[in-house]
Design a protein around this motif. Sequence first.
Motif, PDB file in Angstrom:
ATOM      1  N   GLY A   1     -10.871  13.528 -21.977  1.00  0.00           N
ATOM      2  CA  GLY A   1     -11.512  14.364 -20.977  1.00  0.00           C
ATOM      3  C   GLY A   1     -11.055  14.025 -19.569  1.00  0.00           C
ATOM      4  O   GLY A   1     -10.779  14.917 -18.759  1.00  0.00           O
ATOM      5  N   ALA A   2     -10.962  12.728 -19.287  1.00  0.00           N
ATOM      6  CA  ALA A   2     -10.507  12.293 -17.963  1.00  0.00           C
ATOM      7  C   ALA A   2      -9.057  12.708 -17.725  1.00  0.00           C
ATOM      8  O   ALA A   2      -8.701  13.195 -16.639  1.00  0.00           O
ATOM      9  N   PHE A   3      -8.220  12.533 -18.747  1.00  0.00           N
ATOM     10  CA  PHE A   3      -6.807  12.886 -18.618  1.00  0.00           C
ATOM     11  C   PHE A   3      -6.630  14.387 -18.402  1.00  0.00           C
ATOM     12  O   PHE A   3      -5.890  14.819 -17.520  1.00  0.00           O
ATOM     13  N   LEU A   4      -7.318  15.188 -19.206  1.00  0.00           N
ATOM     14  CA  LEU A   4      -7.193  16.639 -19.089  1.00  0.00           C
ATOM     15  C   LEU A   4      -7.696  17.139 -17.741  1.00  0.00           C
ATOM     16  O   LEU A   4      -7.105  18.041 -17.140  1.00  0.00           O
ATOM     17  N   THR A   5      -8.769  16.545 -17.250  1.00  0.00           N
ATOM     18  CA  THR A   5      -9.304  16.942 -15.950  1.00  0.00           C
ATOM     19  C   THR A   5      -8.304  16.644 -14.836  1.00  0.00           C
ATOM     20  O   THR A   5      -8.065  17.491 -13.958  1.00  0.00           O
ATOM     21  N   CYS A   6      -7.713  15.451 -14.870  1.00  0.00           N
ATOM     22  CA  CYS A   6      -6.712  15.077 -13.862  1.00  0.00           C
ATOM     23  C   CYS A   6      -5.495  15.997 -13.928  1.00  0.00           C
ATOM     24  O   CYS A   6      -4.985  16.454 -12.906  1.00  0.00           O
ATOM     25  N   TYR A   7      -5.027  16.282 -15.153  1.00  0.00           N
ATOM     26  CA  TYR A   7      -3.869  17.157 -15.302  1.00  0.00           C
ATOM     27  C   TYR A   7      -4.209  18.562 -14.814  1.00  0.00           C
ATOM     28  O   TYR A   7      -3.373  19.228 -14.195  1.00  0.00           O
ATOM     29  N   GLY A   8      -5.436  19.014 -15.080  1.00  0.00           N
ATOM     30  CA  GLY A   8      -5.857  20.325 -14.616  1.00  0.00           C
ATOM     31  C   GLY A   8      -5.883  20.422 -13.103  1.00  0.00           C
ATOM     32  O   GLY A   8      -5.499  21.444 -12.526  1.00  0.00           O
ATOM     33  N   VAL A   9      -6.324  19.350 -12.459  1.00  0.00           N
ATOM     34  CA  VAL A   9      -6.342  19.321 -10.996  1.00  0.00           C
ATOM     35  C   VAL A   9      -4.918  19.417 -10.446  1.00  0.00           C
ATOM     36  O   VAL A   9      -4.661  20.141  -9.473  1.00  0.00           O
ATOM     37  N   LEU A  10      -3.983  18.705 -11.065  1.00  0.00           N
ATOM     38  CA  LEU A  10      -2.587  18.757 -10.622  1.00  0.00           C
ATOM     39  C   LEU A  10      -2.005  20.159 -10.810  1.00  0.00           C
ATOM     40  O   LEU A  10      -1.259  20.661  -9.962  1.00  0.00           O
ATOM     41  N   ALA A  11      -2.341  20.800 -11.933  1.00  0.00           N
ATOM     42  CA  ALA A  11      -1.857  22.153 -12.179  1.00  0.00           C
ATOM     43  C   ALA A  11      -2.446  23.128 -11.168  1.00  0.00           C
ATOM     44  O   ALA A  11      -1.758  24.034 -10.682  1.00  0.00           O
TER      45      ALA A  11
END
Length: 208
Positions: free
Chosen positions: A81-91
């Motif tokens: 969840g933390a990884f996906l959230t961070c990647y989503g913010v970058l996208a």
Amino acid sequence: MNSGILPAAVAGFSTGLSLIVAIGAQNAFVLRQGARRHAVLAVVGICAASDAVLIALGVAGLGAVVTAWPAALTVVGLAGGAFLTCYGVLAARRALRPAAAAGLTTQGTSAGSVRTAVLTCLALTWLNPHVYLDTVLLLGSVAADRGSLRWAFGLGAMLASLTWFTGLGYGARLLGGVLARPAAWRVLDSLVAATMLAMGIMLLARTF
């Protein structure tokens, strides 16, 4: 040759395909890498090989291990969840910066960038608890109903995964003309951001 092998393999193919075609974090990443024509072989290979391993574990009957260790799934859910959230913010950041998006088609393929793509793909694949629930537990349970033909079912599911990710990764190149425009990259990155953020927040919410 057992006449039931082909039907079992076809059933495995259709079942496996039904579990992976929905737009998710992994599919969104493969689509983006394919559109960029960057590390496509490595990304497709990781996704297909990872699915093959998970399917084999499910067919072998290791789904019980998944249900026996709920704490392990909680840890995976938090990390994922933390990884996906961070990647989503970058996208999302890329989608809001058209100048950065415009340079994607000419971006280099250095060893470092390939390594980043590989590590990101591994994280998106193995830090998703749904992978263990759907692929190992659910698909393994369906395969068990096939009895002695369960491995034919599993091979069909593996072939579905290979077919899907190969088509998605390399088929994305057909979007080259459309994605020559920065605005198109903004739309694609917006889709990736929405997918990643939604799944990341959902995983974190379910974990807490």
